[in-house]
Design a protein around this motif. Sequence first.
Motif, PDB file in Angstrom:
ATOM      1  N   GLY A 136      39.238  42.546   7.013  1.00  0.00           N
ATOM      2  CA  GLY A 136      40.678  42.790   7.390  1.00  0.00           C
ATOM      3  C   GLY A 136      41.082  41.377   7.985  1.00  0.00           C
ATOM      4  N   MET A 137      42.518  41.821   8.638  1.00  0.00           N
ATOM      5  CA  MET A 137      43.232  40.741   9.173  1.00  0.00           C
ATOM      6  C   MET A 137      43.260  40.493  10.597  1.00  0.00           C
ATOM      7  SD  MET A 137      43.761  39.365   6.444  1.00  0.00           S
ATOM      8  CE  MET A 137      44.589  37.786   6.999  1.00  0.00           C
ATOM      9  N   PHE A 331      42.196  32.398  16.093  1.00  0.00           N
ATOM     10  CA  PHE A 331      42.797  32.055  14.733  1.00  0.00           C
ATOM     11  C   PHE A 331      41.803  31.305  13.768  1.00  0.00           C
ATOM     12  CE2 PHE A 331      45.207  30.850  18.694  1.00  0.00           C
ATOM     13  CZ  PHE A 331      46.135  31.746  18.853  1.00  0.00           C
ATOM     14  N   ASN A 332      40.517  31.868  13.905  1.00  0.00           N
ATOM     15  CA  ASN A 332      39.516  31.622  12.995  1.00  0.00           C
ATOM     16  C   ASN A 332      39.909  32.327  11.849  1.00  0.00           C
ATOM     17  OD1 ASN A 332      37.500  29.614  14.229  1.00  0.00           O
ATOM     18  ND2 ASN A 332      37.940  31.228  15.563  1.00  0.00           N
ATOM     19  N   ALA A 333      40.090  31.922  10.429  1.00  0.00           N
ATOM     20  CA  ALA A 333      40.178  32.797   9.382  1.00  0.00           C
ATOM     21  C   ALA A 333      38.561  33.312   9.037  1.00  0.00           C
ATOM     22  CB  ALA A 333      40.688  32.174   8.134  1.00  0.00           C
ATOM     23  N   TRP A 388      45.558  36.007  10.929  1.00  0.00           N
ATOM     24  CA  TRP A 388      46.359  35.899  10.166  1.00  0.00           C
ATOM     25  C   TRP A 388      46.932  34.123  10.111  1.00  0.00           C
ATOM     26  CZ3 TRP A 388      49.109  38.228   6.646  1.00  0.00           C
ATOM     27  CH2 TRP A 388      49.036  39.550   6.443  1.00  0.00           C
ATOM     28  N   ALA A 389      46.876  33.692  11.385  1.00  0.00           N
ATOM     29  CA  ALA A 389      47.489  32.300  11.559  1.00  0.00           C
ATOM     30  C   ALA A 389      47.304  31.441  10.463  1.00  0.00           C
ATOM     31  CB  ALA A 389      47.315  31.996  12.934  1.00  0.00           C
ATOM     32  N   GLY A 524      51.722  33.691  14.166  1.00  0.00           N
ATOM     33  CA  GLY A 524      51.595  34.117  12.455  1.00  0.00           C
ATOM     34  C   GLY A 524      51.516  32.697  12.071  1.00  0.00           C
ATOM     35  N   SER A 525      51.286  31.771  12.573  1.00  0.00           N
ATOM     36  CA  SER A 525      51.253  30.162  11.931  1.00  0.00           C
ATOM     37  C   SER A 525      50.564  29.500  12.857  1.00  0.00           C
ATOM     38  CB  SER A 525      52.480  29.857  11.470  1.00  0.00           C
ATOM     39  OG  SER A 525      52.488  28.469  11.402  1.00  0.00           O
ATOM     40  N   ALA A 526      49.599  28.668  12.609  1.00  0.00           N
ATOM     41  CA  ALA A 526      49.085  27.380  13.508  1.00  0.00           C
ATOM     42  C   ALA A 526      49.695  26.480  13.328  1.00  0.00           C
ATOM     43  CB  ALA A 526      47.780  27.559  13.161  1.00  0.00           C
TER      44      ALA A 526
END
Lengths: 734, 193
Positions: A136-137, A331-333, A388-389, A524-526
Motif C-alpha cells: 500500500g501507499m 517518505f521512503n518508498a 506517496w511523496a 505529495g512530493s519531495a
Amino acid sequence: MTRGIGEDGRTLAQMLEATRARTGETGCYAGIMEPKLLTGDPVRAELYHSRLMAALIAGRETTRMISGSPFVREVAELAIGLYTPEGDSIAQSVGIQVHIRCMGEVIQWMIEHDYEEKVGIADGDLFWCNDPTVAGMHPADVYDLLPIFVEGELVAWVCTVIMEMDIGAVSPGCMPTANVERSTDGMRFTAEKVGSDDMLRHDIELKVRYGLDMADMFLLDRKGAIAANIRVREEIRRIIEEFGLDWFRCANRELIEEERRNQIARLRQRTVPGRYRNVVPLEYYMADQPVTWLPAKKDHIRIVPIEMRIETAGRVVLDFEGAGSWGWHPFNATPSGMWGGLAFTLVQTIAYDGRANLGSLLPFEIRLPEGSVLNPPDVRPLATASIWAPVIDIYSLWCGMVSGAYYMRGFREEMFTYRGGCGLQMAGYDQYGTKRPLLAAPTGNFGAGARGTGDGLDAGGTLITAEVDLGNVEIWECFMPYMDLGRRFEPWSVGWGRFRSGASIPTTALLHRSTETIVAGVVGSAAEFILPNVGLCGGYPGGKRFTVILRDTDAAERAASGLPLVHEIGHPAAPAYETNIRAEVHTPHHLPPPMEVHDGDILLVSVGSPGGFGDPLERAPEAVTADLDDGLATPEIADGIYGVHAQFDDGAKCWVANDEATAETRAQRRSARLERAEPVSEWWRRSRARILDGEIHPMLAEAYADSIESSEVFAAEYRGFWGLPDDFRPGVGA
Amino acid sequence: MTVSKADLGDLFDGKLPWDRTKAIVSGPKDDGRFQVALEVLQERVSWPERILLPLSEHLYVVEKTGEWAGERIVKCDCGYEFGDWRRNWKLSAAVIVRDDAESLEEIYPGLRRPDPELCEVREFICPGCGVLLKVETVPVGYPIIFDVLPDLDAFYQDWLRAPLSDTQACEDRTFEIIEEWAQGGPTPHGRPA
C-alpha cells in the motif's frame, strides 16, 4: 491433507505457487499460451468484460452514496478491483488505481502467511488492511477485502480502497510529517479479519470508536466499502450462473494474459526501444520536526536516477541504480508503492482502454536497490504516512520519459506530464467542537503538463485520480473551520512553452470558528527548492511551489470595513498579501513543523505546474492573447516569456497581438540567447573546478557521496562525466 | 485510426480542430503513424538527408550522404549538426545556465524561484539558430542527462521490419567528448550548416 478452498480442492497457496511457476516457465500469465476462450468468441468475451466492469463501477458508486466523507463524495478517493483466488488483478474501476496491485499483494500476503489454515477464510468474512509494510501507499488508505465463494469454492476476491481523513496518526493526522516511527502512523489493520457473515465484529467497531477522532466517518466509509463489495459479489455470482464457473475461471486468467500481450503490442506500436534517463531529487527537511527519535532530526537530500530501458521484445526495465539510501522519515518508498505508482501511471498513459489489470504490469521489471530510499531493508520500524511523496515525483518524471518515446514515434497527442504537490493540513477543534485532523484534499488544483499537440488542461493534472475534482467549496467548508477566499487560476504557476502546461489554482483559506488549531505540512512530493525536470522539448517546468502562512492578520477589521482580503496570489514577486493585509508572514518549506494558527489567519498554498512543451518563443501569438483574455497570462508574461507584443483593444474588448513587432522581438531574443550562451565545454570546466574545490552545497555533496557509496555504476557515471579521479568523493572543500 | 499527412501536420502544429484532435486521441492508434510522421517532417526541412528519427522539437537523427555517408548524426532543422547520435547532443549545444538568483528571477520571479544553491536551470540552445531545444532543471552538479539513446537498428530491424543499410552499435559514446575536454581538447563539437 485438508481440502483447500480453491479450485479442485486445492489450497490458495498451491494455486499461487502453481500460477507463479507457470508464469515464470512460459513467460505467459499462468502458462496460457493462447487465450482461446476470449478469441474463440470475442462477442461473448466483450460482453463478459463489460459485465465485470459494470459490477465494479456500480460498486464504486454504491460506496459514494453511503459514505459521508468529502474524500469519497467530493473527489472520489476510492477504487474497487476484482482478483483471482491467488490475488491477481482481473479488472478495476476508475478511481485511485494505484492500489489495485497493492490490494492483490495483500491477498497474496495472507495466502503466504497461512490465513487459509490459521485464520480461516470463509464466505462472508471481512478483512481490512491499511499496513504499508504488507502493501500500500500509506495507512490512511484502508482496504476492505471480501472473498467470493461459489459452491464452497473461493472463486475470486473483491477489494475496495478508500482514503480516510483520520486514521489516528499523530497530529496533524492522516499524513503527518513529524512522523518517523511506526507508532505515530496511527491505527493499523495488518490484513485483519474483522467480521464474518458480512457483519463487522462488535469489538472491531469499538476499537475504531475508541481509537479515532472521526470514527463515524471511518465506519460509514467501511459500510460503503462492505456494501460495494457485497454488491459486486452478488453480481459476480449472477455472472457465474450465466456464463458458468469454468468460463469464469478460465476467462479471468485469459483476461490477464490478453492484457499482457496487448501491453507489449502497445509498447511496440507507440514507443522506440532504447535507453531513457532522468533524475529525481528528494528533499527532506526534518531537522526542525518535533520528533523524539533524535536520529531523524536531519535535513538531507537524496538523488534518485531513473533509467528506463525499452527492450526490443517489448519488455521494459525501470532501473533505479544509484538511488540514495533510506532515512528516518515518512517518505521512503517501498517496492509495493513503486509498483502501485507504475500501475496508476500506466492506466493513464499507455493502458487506458479500460482493460488494465495485472497483465498491464507483467512486461515491466522494476529494479530497486536494497537499502535505498525506494527499498528500505525493513519497513516495519518506519513511519509510512507519505510513501506517496517519492512515488509521485518519480512517476511524474517517468511520464516525461514515456512522452519522449511517444514524440519519436509520432504519437505526440499522448505526451503528458504531471507533478505532485504539497500543502498544509491542520488539526484541532473544528467549528462543531470536535478535535480531529483537518485535511482537505481537492485534487483539481493542479494544472496538467503540456501535450505535444496543445496546452495542458487547466486544473486537470492530478494523475493519481483520473477524475480530478476540486469538490464544492461549501462542502469542504462544512468539514473545515475555514472559508475559501478565492478559486482563481494563477498565471505564474504555468510551465512555459510553445504549448504551455495547465494553470493551477492556489488555496486561499481564512480560518473561521477555529479553536486550538495547528497547521503543518502534507506532502505529495519531495521536491521543493529543486524544480522537477519535467519540461519537454524546450519547455520549462512550472516554478517552485510555495506555502505562505499569514498570522495575526487584520482580516476581521478589513472584512468589517468591506475591504478586499487575499483572494489570489498576485505577482509572485509582489504578492497580494503584501498590500492587501497586515500580517506576520511565514513562508516555510514543504515540511513546516506544526505551528499554532487562529481565527483570521490565512493559509496560502500554490502548487507548481508540470512542464511546457517547446520553445516559448514559438508559442502562437493568438494563443498568448487568448491567455491574456482568459486571465491565464499577464502582459509581463506575454512579453517577457513569449516575446509577444499585445495591446488591449478597448473596442473589441480583447487582446490583440502585433505580429510584426512580435517577430522582430523574437528574432532579437534568439540572437541575444546566442550572445549570452557559452559552449557547454566552458561551463563544464567551471563546474568541474567547483566540484573539485568542494564549492557545492553540503546537502548536495552528501547526497552525491551517498549515491556514489551505494552504487559503483552511479559512481562511474558521476566521475566519468566530470572527468574525476577514480577515488573522488564529493565533499565540502574537497 | 489512420491520420492523413495533412491532419498530422496540423496536429503537430496545434492547429487541428479539437473535434478531430479528440477523435485521434480517443481512437485506436495507427501502425503507420511513424511513416506518416516522417513524411510530414521530411517535407519541412530544407536539407536532403534522410530523417531516421525525430528526436525532439527541431532535432532529428539523420543519415548523412556523400562525403559523410554512413554517419548518423543529430541535426537541427536549421542545418546545424550536433555530431554522432550516440553522443549526447547537449554537449555540442550552446548553454545558458541559470545558477544565481538574478538569472532565475527572469523566468521564475519571487515565490516561484528555485534555490540557486541547490538547483540549476540549464537551457540548451542550438548554436545555429538560437532555438531553445531543452530546459534541464537538476540538482547543482548533476551530470548533463542523456535523455534518450534510441536503439535505432533494433527499432528499424525488429519493430519496423525495414533494416537500415548498415548497423551501428547502440552504445553511449558521450564520454569520448569528456575525455577530449579533460585533455584540453577542442570545445565545439557540432558543425554549422
